[in-house]
Design a protein around this motif. Structure first.
Motif, short mmCIF file in Angstrom:
data_model
loop_
_atom_site.label_atom_id
_atom_site.label_comp_id
_atom_site.label_asym_id
_atom_site.label_seq_id
_atom_site.Cartn_x
_atom_site.Cartn_y
_atom_site.Cartn_z
N GLU A 1 17.54 -19.81 -6.26
CA GLU A 1 18.29 -18.53 -6.65
C GLU A 1 19.68 -18.79 -6.92
O GLU A 1 20.38 -17.82 -7.90
CB GLU A 1 18.24 -17.24 -5.88
CG GLU A 1 16.63 -16.60 -6.10
CD GLU A 1 16.54 -16.19 -7.36
OE1 GLU A 1 17.30 -15.12 -7.84
OE2 GLU A 1 15.72 -16.66 -8.21
N THR A 2 20.51 -19.93 -6.41
CA THR A 2 22.03 -19.89 -6.77
C THR A 2 22.29 -21.35 -6.53
O THR A 2 21.35 -22.05 -6.57
CB THR A 2 22.84 -18.90 -5.53
OG1 THR A 2 24.12 -19.06 -6.21
CG2 THR A 2 22.74 -19.45 -4.29
N THR A 3 23.41 -21.57 -6.44
CA THR A 3 23.86 -23.19 -6.60
C THR A 3 23.04 -23.87 -5.35
O THR A 3 23.12 -23.23 -4.28
CB THR A 3 25.13 -23.24 -6.67
OG1 THR A 3 25.76 -22.55 -5.42
CG2 THR A 3 25.95 -23.06 -7.74
N ILE B 1 25.90 -16.88 -1.75
CA ILE B 1 24.73 -16.41 -0.83
C ILE B 1 24.84 -14.95 -0.35
O ILE B 1 24.01 -14.31 -0.21
CB ILE B 1 24.86 -17.37 0.43
CG1 ILE B 1 24.19 -19.00 0.04
CG2 ILE B 1 24.09 -16.93 1.52
CD1 ILE B 1 24.47 -19.84 1.25
N PHE B 2 26.39 -14.64 -0.30
CA PHE B 2 26.46 -13.38 0.26
C PHE B 2 26.19 -12.32 -1.09
O PHE B 2 25.47 -11.22 -0.83
CB PHE B 2 28.00 -13.10 0.31
CG PHE B 2 28.58 -13.64 1.67
CD1 PHE B 2 27.42 -14.24 2.66
CD2 PHE B 2 29.70 -13.75 1.88
CE1 PHE B 2 28.07 -14.88 3.83
CE2 PHE B 2 30.43 -14.20 3.15
CZ PHE B 2 29.45 -14.93 4.19
N ASP B 3 26.49 -12.55 -2.05
CA ASP B 3 26.38 -11.61 -3.60
C ASP B 3 24.61 -11.75 -3.50
O ASP B 3 24.17 -10.52 -3.86
CB ASP B 3 26.65 -12.38 -4.73
CG ASP B 3 28.36 -12.55 -4.54
OD1 ASP B 3 29.00 -11.82 -3.63
OD2 ASP B 3 28.92 -13.15 -5.35
N LYS C 1 37.85 -21.73 5.88
CA LYS C 1 37.29 -21.80 4.68
C LYS C 1 37.78 -20.78 3.52
O LYS C 1 38.01 -20.95 2.35
CB LYS C 1 35.97 -22.17 4.58
CG LYS C 1 35.66 -23.60 4.63
CD LYS C 1 34.16 -23.84 4.54
CE LYS C 1 33.72 -25.18 4.92
NZ LYS C 1 33.56 -25.99 3.76
N PHE C 2 38.13 -19.49 4.11
CA PHE C 2 38.36 -18.46 3.22
C PHE C 2 39.77 -17.99 3.49
O PHE C 2 40.12 -16.88 3.15
CB PHE C 2 37.44 -17.20 3.68
CG PHE C 2 36.09 -17.39 2.91
CD1 PHE C 2 35.24 -18.39 3.27
CD2 PHE C 2 35.68 -16.51 1.81
CE1 PHE C 2 33.76 -18.41 2.43
CE2 PHE C 2 34.64 -16.86 0.88
CZ PHE C 2 33.41 -17.77 1.45
N THR D 1 33.27 -23.00 -0.20
CA THR D 1 33.36 -21.43 -0.26
C THR D 1 32.58 -20.57 -1.53
O THR D 1 32.13 -19.53 -1.31
CB THR D 1 34.86 -21.21 -0.50
OG1 THR D 1 35.41 -21.92 -1.74
CG2 THR D 1 35.79 -21.18 0.57
N TYR D 2 32.54 -21.34 -2.67
CA TYR D 2 31.79 -20.69 -3.63
C TYR D 2 30.41 -20.46 -3.32
O TYR D 2 29.67 -19.51 -3.81
CB TYR D 2 31.91 -21.94 -5.06
CG TYR D 2 31.03 -21.11 -5.92
CD1 TYR D 2 31.45 -20.17 -6.95
CD2 TYR D 2 30.04 -21.88 -6.40
CE1 TYR D 2 30.69 -19.65 -8.06
CE2 TYR D 2 28.98 -21.22 -7.45
CZ TYR D 2 29.41 -20.32 -8.15
OH TYR D 2 28.53 -19.61 -9.41
#
Ligand code: CP
Ligand code: NVA
Length: 338
Positions: free
Chosen positions: A309-311, A18-20, A173-174, A12-13
């Motif tokens: 760019e992110t995890t 990805i959304f941010d 998951k959310f 979920t993180y």
């Protein structure tokens, strides 16, 4: 090697990251994919996934290399010499020139082989069992309409297919309540139901299945529909359609949801079959917003895979669907506290 074959490959993180990132890149474009080549290979037709993702890659200054599906997938044909080369050789060749592969295939097992044989990330552009890129933009669309924190009831009406599986997976998951309504003989198998139950328990959501579409949509926040006949199943039209007619989303069914409820559909829609014009053209229909978000969320996905760019995505392939005994097929409701 990092691949995105199913929603199960993301936690979920990572999804929220990805959304941010998608939101940021939509507002403030950056040439993050400069010098990156992304191979597109589509064994089945596509409008949104192909054009929407290509637009996203263009905005990030990357390049798309379209590969004729016959050059990659012909190895399955039985006629000797009908295939130019093995899938393994094709994947190793593409890996020499490209930085990722975006593939739409008939069988999920083909995607797993592609991920195993090549040396580049493989992203699933839809297969028979999963449509993770659709599910990501659908949850993003829900967050745009309801905010990030509200727990929702989301009801999918229709076939237990690729889109429904990935939607239920990401919704659970959310921590949302995911309802499913479709004919009993076209429903989830025990392994899939067990997996939904485990996700519900792990994330504090609920999965409910009923064959009665009116019961399913009662007071729901969203009704989601997809085609009754997926690509590759056209020959099953006569066999399936008689079971699915009661699951058409029309104004009568829609009126049983909350008055503020939204309507969603991955598209392409078959107007007059799984959904009527008055619902898909309703002011609360978000289908074009979903389509726009296919592009926006693709930016976050490919920037994550290729620009770091992110995890990083955590696993090397497909979701394992654990089996669970004793799961009833007609009504499943698992709730747990986080
Ligand atoms: N929703 C979706 O995947 O559309 P396409 O088949 O047109 O890509
Ligand atoms: N279930 C549909 C989705 C199309 C985007 C199919 O597989 O054809």
């Amino acid at each position: 090697m990092n691949h995105l074959l199913t929603i199960g490959d993301l936690d979920t993180y990572q999804i929220q990251s990805i959304f941010d990132l998608s939101e940021q890149l939509e507002k403030y474009p950056k040439p993050l994919l400069t010098g990156k080549n992304i191979a597109f290979v589509f064994e089945k037709p596509s409008l949104r996934t192909k054009a929407g993702t290509e637009a996203a890659i263009n905005h990030l200054n990357g390049n798309v290399i379209s590969i004729d599906a016959n050059l990659i997938f012909s190895s399955g044909k039985a006629v000797p010499f009908s295939s130019r080369e093995s899938l393994q050789d094709a994947m190793m060749n593409v890996s020499q020139w490209c930085d990722a592969m975006f593939a739409r295939v008939y069988s999920h097992s083909t995607l797993k082989k592609m991920a195993d044989y090549g040396e580049i990330p493989v992203v699933n552009a839809l297969c028979d069992q999963h449509h993770p890129m659709q599910a990501l933009s659908d949850l993003f669309t829900l967050q745009q309409n309801f905010g990030k924190d509200q727990k929702l009831t989301i009801t999918y009406v229709g076939d237990a297919n690729n889109v429904a599986f990935s939607l239920i997976e990401i919704g659970l998951k959310f921590g949302h309540t995911m309802k499913f309504s479709g004919p009993e003989n076209y429903s989830w198998n025990e392994d899939q139901l067990g997996y939904f139950s485990l996700l519900a328990v792990e994330h504090g959501g609920t999965f409910i299945q009923t064959i009665d579409p009116f019961e399913a949509v009662y007071e729901t926040d969203v009704i989601y529909a997809d085609t009754f006949i997926s690509m590759g199943e056209e020959h099953l039209y006569d066999e399936k359609i008689k079971y699915f007619q009661p699951y058409q989303v029309n104004s009568k069914l829609f009126s049983h949801a909350k008055s503020s409820a939204g309507f969603m559909h991955c598209l392409p829609a078959h107007r007059g079959i799984e959904v009527t014009d008055d619902v898909i053209d309703h002011k609360n229909s978000w289908v074009y917003q979903q389509a726009k978000n296919r592009m926006i969320v693709s930016k976050g996905v490919f920037a994550t895979f290729l620009a770091g760019e992110t995890t990083k995505i955590k696993t090397n392939g497909s979701v394992k669907v654990p089996s669970q005994e004793g799961t009833s097929i007609n009504q499943i409701s698992k709730r747990s506290k986080p």
